[in-house]
Motif scaffolding. Structure first.
Motif, PDB file in Angstrom:
ATOM      1  N   TYR A   1       0.247  -0.998   0.301  1.00  7.66           N
ATOM      2  CA  TYR A   1      -0.047   0.278   0.247  1.00  7.66           C
ATOM      3  C   TYR A   1       0.669   1.237  -0.126  1.00  7.66           C
ATOM      4  O   TYR A   1       2.456   1.332  -0.343  1.00  7.66           O
ATOM      5  CB  TYR A   1      -1.143  -0.557   1.251  1.00  7.66           C
ATOM      6  CG  TYR A   1      -0.363  -0.085   2.617  1.00  7.66           C
ATOM      7  CD1 TYR A   1       0.319   1.641   3.341  1.00  7.66           C
ATOM      8  CD2 TYR A   1      -0.313  -1.245   3.257  1.00  7.66           C
ATOM      9  CE1 TYR A   1       0.969   0.344   4.382  1.00  7.66           C
ATOM     10  CE2 TYR A   1      -0.060  -1.180   4.668  1.00  7.66           C
ATOM     11  CZ  TYR A   1       0.570  -0.905   5.326  1.00  7.66           C
ATOM     12  OH  TYR A   1       1.257  -0.912   6.159  1.00  7.66           O
ATOM     13  N   ILE A   2       0.428   2.832  -0.310  1.00  7.78           N
ATOM     14  CA  ILE A   2       0.880   3.361  -0.447  1.00  7.78           C
ATOM     15  C   ILE A   2       1.601   4.094   1.461  1.00  7.78           C
ATOM     16  O   ILE A   2       1.005   3.942   2.076  1.00  7.78           O
ATOM     17  CB  ILE A   2       0.218   5.054  -0.698  1.00  7.78           C
ATOM     18  CG1 ILE A   2      -0.357   4.621  -2.000  1.00  7.78           C
ATOM     19  CG2 ILE A   2       0.632   6.192  -0.358  1.00  7.78           C
ATOM     20  CD1 ILE A   2      -1.483   5.674  -2.545  1.00  7.78           C
ATOM     21  N   GLN A   3       2.695   4.111   1.219  1.00  7.93           N
ATOM     22  CA  GLN A   3       3.825   4.207   2.560  1.00  7.93           C
ATOM     23  C   GLN A   3       4.443   5.571   2.234  1.00  7.93           C
ATOM     24  O   GLN A   3       4.306   6.228   3.827  1.00  7.93           O
ATOM     25  CB  GLN A   3       4.929   3.281   2.437  1.00  7.93           C
ATOM     26  CG  GLN A   3       4.094   1.973   3.089  1.00  7.93           C
ATOM     27  CD  GLN A   3       5.302   1.348   3.043  1.00  7.93           C
ATOM     28  OE1 GLN A   3       6.472   1.226   3.367  1.00  7.93           O
ATOM     29  NE2 GLN A   3       5.202   0.300   1.893  1.00  7.93           N
ATOM     30  N   ALA A   4       4.098   6.118   1.729  1.00 15.04           N
ATOM     31  CA  ALA A   4       4.618   7.941   1.981  1.00 15.04           C
ATOM     32  C   ALA A   4       3.868   8.712   0.602  1.00 15.04           C
ATOM     33  O   ALA A   4       3.956   7.938  -0.917  1.00 15.04           O
ATOM     34  CB  ALA A   4       6.150   7.519   1.694  1.00 15.04           C
ATOM     35  N   VAL A   5       3.970  10.073   0.589  1.00 18.10           N
ATOM     36  CA  VAL A   5       3.257  11.225  -0.225  1.00 18.10           C
ATOM     37  C   VAL A   5       4.221  12.243  -0.288  1.00 18.10           C
ATOM     38  O   VAL A   5       4.707  12.607   0.773  1.00 18.10           O
ATOM     39  CB  VAL A   5       1.674  10.767   0.223  1.00 18.10           C
ATOM     40  CG1 VAL A   5       1.326  11.873  -0.748  1.00 18.10           C
ATOM     41  CG2 VAL A   5       1.414  10.487   0.183  1.00 18.10           C
TER      42      VAL A   5
ATOM     43  N   VAL B   1      10.698  -1.254  -4.832  1.00 21.81           N
ATOM     44  CA  VAL B   1       9.906   0.041  -5.014  1.00 21.81           C
ATOM     45  C   VAL B   1       8.792   0.331  -6.097  1.00 21.81           C
ATOM     46  O   VAL B   1       9.646   0.872  -7.173  1.00 21.81           O
ATOM     47  CB  VAL B   1      10.747   1.072  -4.579  1.00 21.81           C
ATOM     48  CG1 VAL B   1       9.943   2.782  -3.989  1.00 21.81           C
ATOM     49  CG2 VAL B   1      11.653   0.982  -3.292  1.00 21.81           C
ATOM     50  N   LYS B   2       7.523   0.911  -5.803  1.00 20.55           N
ATOM     51  CA  LYS B   2       7.089   1.379  -7.635  1.00 20.55           C
ATOM     52  C   LYS B   2       6.533   2.632  -6.514  1.00 20.55           C
ATOM     53  O   LYS B   2       6.414   2.889  -5.579  1.00 20.55           O
ATOM     54  CB  LYS B   2       5.564   0.562  -6.880  1.00 20.55           C
ATOM     55  CG  LYS B   2       6.078  -1.028  -6.958  1.00 20.55           C
ATOM     56  CD  LYS B   2       6.575  -1.486  -7.888  1.00 20.55           C
ATOM     57  CE  LYS B   2       6.224  -2.603  -8.539  1.00 20.55           C
ATOM     58  NZ  LYS B   2       6.893  -3.402  -9.814  1.00 20.55           N
ATOM     59  N   VAL B   3       6.705   3.833  -7.478  1.00 21.64           N
ATOM     60  CA  VAL B   3       6.926   4.992  -7.714  1.00 21.64           C
ATOM     61  C   VAL B   3       6.044   5.817  -8.528  1.00 21.64           C
ATOM     62  O   VAL B   3       5.736   4.779  -9.764  1.00 21.64           O
ATOM     63  CB  VAL B   3       8.664   5.605  -7.299  1.00 21.64           C
ATOM     64  CG1 VAL B   3       8.208   7.581  -7.401  1.00 21.64           C
ATOM     65  CG2 VAL B   3       9.004   5.540  -6.755  1.00 21.64           C
ATOM     66  N   MET B   4       5.182   6.492  -8.333  1.00 24.54           N
ATOM     67  CA  MET B   4       4.056   7.241  -8.963  1.00 24.54           C
ATOM     68  C   MET B   4       3.939   8.619  -9.094  1.00 24.54           C
ATOM     69  O   MET B   4       4.105   9.152  -7.491  1.00 24.54           O
ATOM     70  CB  MET B   4       2.437   6.452  -9.143  1.00 24.54           C
ATOM     71  CG  MET B   4       1.701   6.608  -9.381  1.00 24.54           C
ATOM     72  SD  MET B   4      -0.430   5.834  -8.979  1.00 24.54           S
ATOM     73  CE  MET B   4      -1.108   7.284  -9.866  1.00 24.54           C
ATOM     74  N   ALA B   5       3.939   9.130 -10.192  1.00 27.82           N
ATOM     75  CA  ALA B   5       4.234  10.762  -9.928  1.00 27.82           C
ATOM     76  C   ALA B   5       2.725  10.604 -10.427  1.00 27.82           C
ATOM     77  O   ALA B   5       1.991   9.913 -12.008  1.00 27.82           O
ATOM     78  CB  ALA B   5       5.000  11.413 -11.005  1.00 27.82           C
ATOM     79  N   THR B   6       1.466  11.877  -9.743  1.00 31.54           N
ATOM     80  CA  THR B   6       0.484  11.866 -10.638  1.00 31.54           C
ATOM     81  C   THR B   6      -0.181  13.604 -10.569  1.00 31.54           C
ATOM     82  O   THR B   6      -0.124  13.679  -9.432  1.00 31.54           O
ATOM     83  CB  THR B   6      -0.957  10.624 -10.385  1.00 31.54           C
ATOM     84  OG1 THR B   6      -1.610  11.446  -9.810  1.00 31.54           O
ATOM     85  CG2 THR B   6      -0.715  11.363  -8.386  1.00 31.54           C
TER      86      THR B   6
ATOM     87  N   VAL C   1       1.590   0.498  -5.317  1.00 29.89           N
ATOM     88  CA  VAL C   1       2.308   1.991  -5.324  1.00 29.89           C
ATOM     89  C   VAL C   1       2.717   1.813  -3.409  1.00 29.89           C
ATOM     90  O   VAL C   1       2.135   2.252  -2.773  1.00 29.89           O
ATOM     91  CB  VAL C   1       1.353   3.383  -5.909  1.00 29.89           C
ATOM     92  CG1 VAL C   1       2.096   4.299  -5.771  1.00 29.89           C
ATOM     93  CG2 VAL C   1       1.088   3.098  -7.417  1.00 29.89           C
ATOM     94  N   HIS C   2       3.770   2.099  -3.885  1.00 26.91           N
ATOM     95  CA  HIS C   2       4.580   2.108  -2.448  1.00 26.91           C
ATOM     96  C   HIS C   2       4.734   4.361  -2.083  1.00 26.91           C
ATOM     97  O   HIS C   2       4.662   4.471  -1.066  1.00 26.91           O
ATOM     98  CB  HIS C   2       5.564   2.392  -2.516  1.00 26.91           C
ATOM     99  CG  HIS C   2       5.726   0.602  -2.112  1.00 26.91           C
ATOM    100  ND1 HIS C   2       6.347  -0.303  -3.199  1.00 26.91           N
ATOM    101  CD2 HIS C   2       5.165  -0.434  -1.640  1.00 26.91           C
ATOM    102  CE1 HIS C   2       6.481  -1.135  -3.338  1.00 26.91           C
ATOM    103  NE2 HIS C   2       5.615  -2.022  -2.403  1.00 26.91           N
ATOM    104  N   VAL C   3       5.326   5.295  -3.146  1.00 32.88           N
ATOM    105  CA  VAL C   3       4.964   6.120  -3.376  1.00 32.88           C
ATOM    106  C   VAL C   3       4.207   6.981  -4.068  1.00 32.88           C
ATOM    107  O   VAL C   3       4.735   6.851  -5.299  1.00 32.88           O
ATOM    108  CB  VAL C   3       6.375   6.807  -3.165  1.00 32.88           C
ATOM    109  CG1 VAL C   3       6.955   8.417  -2.724  1.00 32.88           C
ATOM    110  CG2 VAL C   3       8.010   5.415  -2.049  1.00 32.88           C
ATOM    111  N   VAL C   4       3.651   7.601  -3.864  1.00 34.81           N
ATOM    112  CA  VAL C   4       3.275   9.030  -4.721  1.00 34.81           C
ATOM    113  C   VAL C   4       3.886   9.851  -4.145  1.00 34.81           C
ATOM    114  O   VAL C   4       3.470  10.904  -3.328  1.00 34.81           O
ATOM    115  CB  VAL C   4       1.537   8.939  -4.289  1.00 34.81           C
ATOM    116  CG1 VAL C   4       0.779   9.700  -5.500  1.00 34.81           C
ATOM    117  CG2 VAL C   4       1.123   7.657  -4.799  1.00 34.81           C
TER     118      VAL C   4
END
Length: 493
Positions: free
Chosen positions: A161-165, A191-196, A213-216
């Motif tokens: 799940y998302i752990q950092a924003v 590590v799954k990084v996503m830019a939105t 996704v780990h990091v958004v």
């Protein structure tokens, strides 16, 4: 950090593409090396990976005990440019001192980051402890690394799940931060990084968040939209970073930020980073931060490596003055600021008519074109970029050694962020301001507020003020005494 040096590019007359801010015709790429010459593809980004094989590839099993892991690193060319005390005045710590995962250290060194900068020394151990932080440091001194290193160190790959924003105010900065995250986490093993960001397809973001996704890394409006739709689940986020926090706490964003925080878990950690902070930060701190650790590395506001001049002109003389600067300065890449989108497009057209390569970017352009201009300028496809203040926030392009305020800004904060696009990470830069009679009182006010000296432009500007001087490196890799003359680069903008 390695510099982007350029081949000679003669004057090129091209037609301006009204849609995308670029020029039709062929441009000769500026050759670049080092960690900042990487591609920043538009759109969403994800990363996986493993540890390096001795031959340079990756393997699932990681590096065996006893391997000399540093020998297998794919390091960029060593940056031997002289640096100012903005980044060299450290306690002498090493990245290994922070007990980071070896795979994260591999990514850090492969970025060309050799030792922590002052803001990284102060911030990394505190962030790793889980404490809230309010950090103030100059533009271009390593704030992104100061929060991304502890953030990635604390990601638990067993949790899906998302752990950092990471919150940023502009789309371009979101893409840049996500690219850095991807690079330094590439050996961590998934590590799954996503830019939105706003301006992109919401459906694509929804589909992406259906996977792990780990990091958004996001702009406030888009992440809040995804949270309220129940797509971005942030109730287990352990760390929230606000980069360019002064902008995020301005009237444009603060209501959105407060709303986002209301969805986070009560025990989350909040980190604020910026060069300047408004008075409103005190109210925000008392409401949302738990005994924050305060870091202030701003004994002076402007970077030591930036030399500032002004040229007193009439409005009608500005283009002629700009043309003269182009012919006399030794420009690697330049960013030219205007105060309106209309003036950006008009000036870009004028510059191309004068025969110089030029892109432009502003907030009213379609997002796909903004991404393309940012990507291509960052990768050296053009020497000059005309823009609005959209481009003042956190954008790190190492080849930029000249910033020109074609229109002088209205306030000291904007001026500080604009000129901070050059002189990145302790290197040299030049800021030139075109001043009309209407700007003269504003110039004096900004000088007083920033406690800085903006001098009249001389007939000839010493190249050593803004053209990088390099240390020579001995065969065993040790730095020797720097040469007494600057390395020459092409004269033609």
């Amino acid at each position: 950090m390695a510099t982007a040096r350029t081949e000679s590019m003669g004057p090129m007359v091209m037609g301006l593409n009204k849609q995308n801010g670029q020029l039709r015709g062929q441009t000769k790429p500026l050759s670049q090396s080092g960690p900042h010459s990487v591609s920043t593809p538009p759109g969403k980004m994800t990363v996986g990976g493993g540890a390096l094989k001795p031959g340079g590839g990756t393997q699932e099993g990681g590096i065996r005990f006893g391997d000399d892991w540093k020998k297998s690193l794919l390091l960029p060319p060593k940056d031997t440019r002289v640096r100012t005390s903005d980044v060299t005045s450290t306690k002498g710590n090493e990245f290994e001192d922070y007990c980071l995962k070896r795979e994260l250290l591999m990514g850090i060194f492969e970025m060309g980051w050799e030792k922590p900068s002052p803001i990284q020394e102060e911030s990394i151990p505190i962030a790793l402890s889980g404490r809230d932080i309010l950090a103030r440091a100059k533009n271009g001194t390593g704030k992104s690394g100061a929060y991304l290193i502890p953030l990635l160190e604390r990601i638990d790959l067993k949790k899906d799940y998302i752990q950092a924003v990471v919150m940023v105010p502009t789309r371009e900065l979101a893409l840049q931060v996500s690219q850095i995250s991807i690079q330094i986490s590439k050996h961590l093993g998934g590590v799954k990084v996503m830019a939105t960001t706003g301006g992109t397809n919401l459906r694509d973001d929804i589909l992406r968040l259906d996977e792990t996704v780990h990091v958004v890394i996001a702009t406030p409006g888009r992440i809040l939209d995804l949270i309220k739709k129940g797509v971005a689940k942030v109730d287990r986020v352990q760390m929230m970073v606000m980069d360019e926090a002064d902008k995020l706490l301005s009237q444009d964003f603060v209501v959105l930020i407060e709303d986002i925080i209301s969805f986070l878990a009560k025990g989350r950690q909040i980190l604020l980073y910026s060069a300047t902070f408004p008075i409103s930060v005190q109210k925000f701190m008392s409401k949302h931060l738990q005994k924050p650790y305060e870091i202030n590395l701003m004994e002076e506001l402007t970077l030591k490596g930036i030399t500032q001049f002004y040229a007193y002109v009439t409005e009608r003389q500005k283009v002629h003055c700009l043309n003269t600067l182009f012919s006399r300065l030794q420009i690697n890449q330049s960013i030219i600021f205007c105060n309106s989108t209309q003036r950006v497009e008009l000036l870009a057209k004028k510059i191309t008519q004068l025969g110089y390569s030029c892109f432009y970017i502003h907030a009213k352009m379609m997002q796909e074109y903004r991404n393309r201009v940012f990507h291509d300028f960052r990768n050296g496809l053009c020497r000059n970029l005309v823009c609005t203040d959209l481009f003042t926030r956190g954008i790190d392009i190492q080849a930029v050694n000249v910033v020109i305020n074609f229109d002088f800004p209205k306030n000291a904060e904007t001026y500080l962020h604009r000129i901070g696009r050059s002189g990145r990470f302790g290197h040299l830069g030049l800021a030139i301001n075109l001043i009309t009679s209407d700007d003269r009182f504003n110039l004096k006010s900004i000088e007083e507020q920033l406690v800085t000296d903006i001098k009249p432009i001389p007939g000839s500007i010493d190249k050593s003020l803004y053209v990088a001087e390099y240390h020579s490196v001995s065969p065993d890799g040790e730095e020797e005494e720097p040469p007494r003359r600057p390395v020459t680069t092409p004269n033609q903008p």
